[in-house]
Design a protein around this motif. Structure first.
Motif, PDB file in Angstrom:
ATOM      1  N   VAL A 264      -3.006  -5.783  11.656  1.00  0.00           N
ATOM      2  CA  VAL A 264      -2.759  -4.498  11.015  1.00  0.00           C
ATOM      3  C   VAL A 264      -3.206  -4.527   9.546  1.00  0.00           C
ATOM      4  O   VAL A 264      -3.235  -5.567   8.913  1.00  0.00           O
ATOM      5  CB  VAL A 264      -1.253  -4.098  11.081  1.00  0.00           C
ATOM      6  N   LEU A 265      -3.579  -3.382   9.042  1.00  0.00           N
ATOM      7  CA  LEU A 265      -3.922  -3.200   7.629  1.00  0.00           C
ATOM      8  C   LEU A 265      -3.140  -2.005   7.109  1.00  0.00           C
ATOM      9  O   LEU A 265      -2.908  -1.076   7.871  1.00  0.00           O
ATOM     10  CB  LEU A 265      -5.428  -2.917   7.473  1.00  0.00           C
ATOM     11  N   PRO A 266      -2.764  -1.939   5.853  1.00  0.00           N
ATOM     12  CA  PRO A 266      -2.986  -2.902   4.770  1.00  0.00           C
ATOM     13  C   PRO A 266      -2.275  -4.255   4.984  1.00  0.00           C
ATOM     14  O   PRO A 266      -1.400  -4.371   5.837  1.00  0.00           O
ATOM     15  CB  PRO A 266      -2.372  -2.186   3.570  1.00  0.00           C
TER      16      PRO A 266
ATOM     17  N   LYS B  72      -4.435  10.390   0.314  1.00  0.00           N
ATOM     18  CA  LYS B  72      -5.714  10.451  -0.385  1.00  0.00           C
ATOM     19  C   LYS B  72      -5.508  10.336  -1.908  1.00  0.00           C
ATOM     20  O   LYS B  72      -6.200   9.581  -2.584  1.00  0.00           O
ATOM     21  CB  LYS B  72      -6.412  11.772  -0.052  1.00  0.00           C
ATOM     22  N   VAL B  73      -4.555  11.080  -2.419  1.00  0.00           N
ATOM     23  CA  VAL B  73      -4.345  11.103  -3.868  1.00  0.00           C
ATOM     24  C   VAL B  73      -3.719   9.800  -4.371  1.00  0.00           C
ATOM     25  O   VAL B  73      -4.141   9.243  -5.382  1.00  0.00           O
ATOM     26  CB  VAL B  73      -3.450  12.300  -4.266  1.00  0.00           C
ATOM     27  N   PHE B  74      -2.690   9.317  -3.664  1.00  0.00           N
ATOM     28  CA  PHE B  74      -1.924   8.179  -4.182  1.00  0.00           C
ATOM     29  C   PHE B  74      -2.329   6.845  -3.563  1.00  0.00           C
ATOM     30  O   PHE B  74      -1.809   5.807  -3.939  1.00  0.00           O
ATOM     31  CB  PHE B  74      -0.433   8.412  -3.979  1.00  0.00           C
ATOM     32  N   GLY B  75      -3.240   6.880  -2.593  1.00  0.00           N
ATOM     33  CA  GLY B  75      -3.627   5.645  -1.931  1.00  0.00           C
ATOM     34  C   GLY B  75      -2.727   5.393  -0.733  1.00  0.00           C
ATOM     35  O   GLY B  75      -1.506   5.509  -0.824  1.00  0.00           O
ATOM     36  N   LEU B  76      -3.376   5.059   0.361  1.00  0.00           N
ATOM     37  CA  LEU B  76      -2.699   4.835   1.632  1.00  0.00           C
ATOM     38  C   LEU B  76      -1.489   3.914   1.523  1.00  0.00           C
ATOM     39  O   LEU B  76      -0.418   4.186   2.060  1.00  0.00           O
ATOM     40  CB  LEU B  76      -3.733   4.183   2.549  1.00  0.00           C
ATOM     41  N   SER B  77      -1.660   2.816   0.765  1.00  0.00           N
ATOM     42  CA  SER B  77      -0.628   1.781   0.805  1.00  0.00           C
ATOM     43  C   SER B  77       0.644   2.175   0.052  1.00  0.00           C
ATOM     44  O   SER B  77       1.639   1.471   0.102  1.00  0.00           O
ATOM     45  CB  SER B  77      -1.175   0.454   0.288  1.00  0.00           C
ATOM     46  N   ASN B  78       0.627   3.325  -0.635  1.00  0.00           N
ATOM     47  CA  ASN B  78       1.842   3.767  -1.319  1.00  0.00           C
ATOM     48  C   ASN B  78       2.597   4.823  -0.531  1.00  0.00           C
ATOM     49  O   ASN B  78       3.634   5.305  -0.980  1.00  0.00           O
ATOM     50  CB  ASN B  78       1.479   4.336  -2.688  1.00  0.00           C
TER      51      ASN B  78
ATOM     52  N   LYS C  92       5.963  -7.194  -9.135  1.00  0.00           N
ATOM     53  CA  LYS C  92       6.849  -6.980  -7.978  1.00  0.00           C
ATOM     54  C   LYS C  92       7.158  -8.298  -7.293  1.00  0.00           C
ATOM     55  O   LYS C  92       7.540  -8.329  -6.128  1.00  0.00           O
ATOM     56  CB  LYS C  92       6.151  -6.040  -6.979  1.00  0.00           C
TER      57      LYS C  92
ATOM     58  N   CYS D  11      -0.279  -5.988  -1.498  1.00  0.00           N
ATOM     59  CA  CYS D  11      -0.311  -4.696  -0.817  1.00  0.00           C
ATOM     60  C   CYS D  11      -1.701  -4.104  -1.005  1.00  0.00           C
ATOM     61  O   CYS D  11      -1.983  -3.459  -2.007  1.00  0.00           O
ATOM     62  CB  CYS D  11       0.767  -3.779  -1.416  1.00  0.00           C
TER      63      CYS D  11
ATOM     64  N   ASN E  96       2.128   3.312 -10.228  1.00  0.00           N
ATOM     65  CA  ASN E  96       3.501   2.847 -10.397  1.00  0.00           C
ATOM     66  C   ASN E  96       3.585   2.173 -11.770  1.00  0.00           C
ATOM     67  O   ASN E  96       3.995   1.032 -11.908  1.00  0.00           O
ATOM     68  CB  ASN E  96       3.941   1.921  -9.260  1.00  0.00           C
TER      69      ASN E  96
ATOM     70  N   VAL F 133      -3.808   2.680  -8.456  1.00  0.00           N
ATOM     71  CA  VAL F 133      -3.319   3.386  -7.292  1.00  0.00           C
ATOM     72  C   VAL F 133      -4.416   4.356  -6.896  1.00  0.00           C
ATOM     73  O   VAL F 133      -5.269   4.709  -7.711  1.00  0.00           O
ATOM     74  CB  VAL F 133      -1.991   4.110  -7.613  1.00  0.00           C
ATOM     75  N   GLY F 134      -4.431   4.771  -5.634  1.00  0.00           N
ATOM     76  CA  GLY F 134      -5.473   5.690  -5.191  1.00  0.00           C
ATOM     77  C   GLY F 134      -6.727   4.934  -4.783  1.00  0.00           C
ATOM     78  O   GLY F 134      -6.666   3.746  -4.475  1.00  0.00           O
TER      79      GLY F 134
ATOM     80  N   GLY G 268       0.335   4.005   4.954  1.00  0.00           N
ATOM     81  CA  GLY G 268       0.164   2.566   4.802  1.00  0.00           C
ATOM     82  C   GLY G 268       1.145   1.756   5.636  1.00  0.00           C
ATOM     83  O   GLY G 268       0.920   0.579   5.911  1.00  0.00           O
ATOM     84  N   GLU G 269       2.247   2.405   6.024  1.00  0.00           N
ATOM     85  CA  GLU G 269       3.278   1.723   6.810  1.00  0.00           C
ATOM     86  C   GLU G 269       4.067   2.762   7.595  1.00  0.00           C
ATOM     87  O   GLU G 269       4.073   3.944   7.230  1.00  0.00           O
ATOM     88  CB  GLU G 269       4.308   1.045   5.901  1.00  0.00           C
TER      89      GLU G 269
ATOM     90  N   LYS H  99     -10.381  -6.878  10.485  1.00  0.00           N
ATOM     91  CA  LYS H  99      -9.394  -7.240  11.506  1.00  0.00           C
ATOM     92  C   LYS H  99     -10.075  -8.169  12.502  1.00  0.00           C
ATOM     93  O   LYS H  99     -11.185  -7.895  12.946  1.00  0.00           O
ATOM     94  CB  LYS H  99      -8.913  -5.991  12.233  1.00  0.00           C
TER      95      LYS H  99
ATOM     96  N   PRO I  19       9.345  -4.802  -4.502  1.00  0.00           N
ATOM     97  CA  PRO I  19       8.924  -3.436  -4.189  1.00  0.00           C
ATOM     98  C   PRO I  19      10.100  -2.545  -3.772  1.00  0.00           C
ATOM     99  O   PRO I  19      10.998  -2.981  -3.055  1.00  0.00           O
ATOM    100  CB  PRO I  19       7.965  -3.623  -3.012  1.00  0.00           C
TER     101      PRO I  19
ATOM    102  N   ASN J 107      -1.745   0.363  14.080  1.00  0.00           N
ATOM    103  CA  ASN J 107      -2.763  -0.228  13.200  1.00  0.00           C
ATOM    104  C   ASN J 107      -2.244  -0.562  11.814  1.00  0.00           C
ATOM    105  O   ASN J 107      -2.959  -1.149  11.013  1.00  0.00           O
ATOM    106  CB  ASN J 107      -3.936   0.750  13.041  1.00  0.00           C
ATOM    107  N   VAL J 108      -1.020  -0.098  11.505  1.00  0.00           N
ATOM    108  CA  VAL J 108      -0.454  -0.342  10.169  1.00  0.00           C
ATOM    109  C   VAL J 108       0.841  -1.149  10.329  1.00  0.00           C
ATOM    110  O   VAL J 108       1.407  -1.186  11.419  1.00  0.00           O
ATOM    111  CB  VAL J 108      -0.157   0.992   9.434  1.00  0.00           C
ATOM    112  N   PRO J 109       1.309  -1.785   9.267  1.00  0.00           N
ATOM    113  CA  PRO J 109       2.572  -2.523   9.374  1.00  0.00           C
ATOM    114  C   PRO J 109       3.713  -1.613   9.838  1.00  0.00           C
ATOM    115  O   PRO J 109       3.832  -0.481   9.392  1.00  0.00           O
ATOM    116  CB  PRO J 109       2.809  -3.013   7.941  1.00  0.00           C
TER     117      PRO J 109
ATOM    118  N   ASP K 240       7.637   2.155  -5.971  1.00  0.00           N
ATOM    119  CA  ASP K 240       6.281   1.690  -5.713  1.00  0.00           C
ATOM    120  C   ASP K 240       5.669   2.420  -4.541  1.00  0.00           C
ATOM    121  O   ASP K 240       4.460   2.510  -4.405  1.00  0.00           O
ATOM    122  CB  ASP K 240       6.302   0.190  -5.413  1.00  0.00           C
ATOM    123  N   LYS K 241       6.538   2.882  -3.647  1.00  0.00           N
ATOM    124  CA  LYS K 241       6.072   3.604  -2.472  1.00  0.00           C
ATOM    125  C   LYS K 241       7.018   4.762  -2.221  1.00  0.00           C
ATOM    126  O   LYS K 241       8.151   4.777  -2.703  1.00  0.00           O
ATOM    127  CB  LYS K 241       6.110   2.728  -1.222  1.00  0.00           C
TER     128      LYS K 241
ATOM    129  N   GLN L 106     -12.066   7.504  -7.018  1.00  0.00           N
ATOM    130  CA  GLN L 106     -11.250   8.417  -7.809  1.00  0.00           C
ATOM    131  C   GLN L 106     -10.898   7.780  -9.157  1.00  0.00           C
ATOM    132  O   GLN L 106     -10.998   8.415 -10.203  1.00  0.00           O
ATOM    133  CB  GLN L 106      -9.991   8.705  -7.000  1.00  0.00           C
TER     134      GLN L 106
END
Lengths: 204, 243
Positions: free
Chosen positions: A117-119, B117-123, A189, A147, A13, A48-49, B166-167, A111, B75, B197-199, B97-98, A53
């Motif tokens: 919960v995660l993240p 996988k490419v952009f990361g779970l949290s996005n 942010k 995040c 981002n 990110v990622g 991620g959410e 946890k 965000p 398990n996620v928000p 951002d997401k 990677q």
């Protein structure tokens, strides 16, 4: 005015960080691979990622840049994953070496309860750990946007400027050593206070 | 405090719109002005949704996102009509951002796996539109609450978590735009029948600030998204500012 660059090493981002630095500081540029880096005075590493990677890309496309920055003690500011990459080792998707600029490891948050919960996503308070950088005292107990699922475990805890906690995990959320800054949260942010923090880091 | 309050902006043809049960879309105003209003209300995040992108097979909000994020430093999640890794990349490079995914991953769940996988779970956010069929069966819909899929909500929640997100933003089609309060039936059902398990963010129906407080009392870790209550000024700015 200091020349600020953002490392454009993939799919981040980047634009968010660009807007945030531009808003307060004015001058900011993206740094792409194969670009001349001799005039870089401050480099932001967003993220990110996954750790693996990102390290693959840094080692492939930006090795010379990173050696140049470190041997000339040029200021590097890592944010979120960019902050993780500063450390010795990460364990996201198998153990992997980081840039090794800060001693420590990157680990997954634990946890504690089945309802956790995660993240860890949201606005959390940060707590001052080391009073030696007096310019940052004013951010103590303010909320910033987080995040992430991984956190940094420092070898030398006196390098931690701020800490935060989530599900009874306490972790460092801002590190500082000589020319290196690392932030777990996203100041870009985090409203006006985040922009102010970015500006203070640039000026420090 | 875990709970977040997210301002939701539904867009059709460059205007903020709002429907009831995802239908009868009414013009509300200019997206940039409304995003600015949400920022001034000190909301935690902004969720921008192109209501017709999937249906019409297009996505056109990248330029708008660029303008919105220039002076808003919280965000921003972009959703609606995101169909490929290339689209996600464009969204992130435009200031989002997401990215929220629904119709595209229902048709091709592997996209979710690749994206996280490419952009990361949290996005990567799984956005889900759910409608009650019987007391024990909720079904998920695509294309802005228009087309049913035959997929059970609980199966889908398990699958998106398994594939990686991620959410989850869970919208109640039955409560959307009704100002009748959050769909507690839905959230109770989901928390009993699945492991989250996620928000999780619940969307649809919020009519006043008490609805938010009540949701938090019953479901401590569930966040919420609101739109109509903000558009029609059902909540005072000072309620948000005193948080």
């Amino acid at each position: 005015m200091k020349k600020v660059h953002i490392l454009n090493y993939g799919l981040g981002n980047v634009f968010s960080l660009y807007n945030a630095i531009k808003y307060k500081h004015g001058n900011v540029n993206l740094l792409n691979k194969k670009q001349n880096f001799n005039d870089v005075e401050i480099l932001f590493i967003p993220g990110v990622g996954s750790f693996n990677q990102a390290m693959n890309i840094l080692n492939r496309d930006f090795k010379k840049l990173l050696i140049h920055l470190n041997s000339n003690k040029i200021k590097i500011v890592g944010i979120c994953l960019g902050h993780h990459l500063l450390f010795t080792e990460g364990d996201e998707g198998g153990a992997c070496s980081g840039l090794g600029l800060i001693n420590g490891k990157i680990k997954l948050l634990k946890k504690r309860n089945s309802s956790d919960v995660l993240p860890n996503i949201g606005w959390r308070e940060i707590k001052l750990k080391s009073p030696k950088l007096s310019i940052f005292k004013k951010y103590d107990k303010h909320k910033f946007y987080f995040c992430h699922s991984y956190f940094s475990k420092l070898k030398y805890s006196n390098q931690s400027v701020f800490s935060s906690s989530y599900c009874h995990n306490e972790f460092s959320c801002m590190v500082y050593d000589e020319n290196i800054f690392g932030l777990q949260f996203h100041p870009e942010k985090s409203r006006e206070i985040g922009l102010e923090l970015i500006n203070d880091i640039i000026r420090y | 405090m875990i709970q977040r309050i997210i301002g939701r902006i539904d867009i059709k043809n460059e205007f903020v719109i709002k429907g009831i049960n995802f239908e009868g879309l009414r013009k509300i105003g200019d997206p940039i002005e409304i995003a600015q209003k949400f920022y001034e209300y000190k909301l935690d995040e902004i969720f921008i949704y192109d209501a017709v992108a999937s249906l019409y097979g297009r996505n056109s909000l990248f330029e708008l996102i660029k303008k919105i994020t220039k002076e808003i430093f919280i965000p921003v999640c972009l959703s609606g009509g995101i169909r490929s890794l290339k689209d996600i990349e464009r969204a992130l490079l435009s200031g989002a951002d997401k990215v929220g995914l629904n119709s595209a991953i229902v048709k091709n769940p592997k996209l979710l796996k690749k994206a996280s996988k490419v952009f990361g779970l949290s996005n990567i956010v799984a956005t889900i539109e759910a409608k009650k069929k019987t007391d024990t069966y909720w079904e998920i819909y695509i294309n802005n609450g228009r087309d049913q899929t035959g997929i059970s909500l609980i199966d889908w929640i398990n699958k998106v978590q398994d594939y990686g997100c991620g959410e989850i933003i869970l919208s109640s089609i039955d409560r959307d735009g009704t100002l009748k309060g959050f769909d507690l039936d839905l959230i109770n059902f989901v928390s009993k029948r699945s492991k989250i398990n996620v928000p999780l963010i619940l969307s649809g129906g919020c009519s006043n600030y008490n609805d938010i407080i009540n949701l938090k009392k019953k479901h401590k870790s569930v966040s919420c998204a609101i739109a109509s209550a903000l558009h029609y000024n059902k909540i005072n700015k000072k309620d948000f500012l005193k948080r």
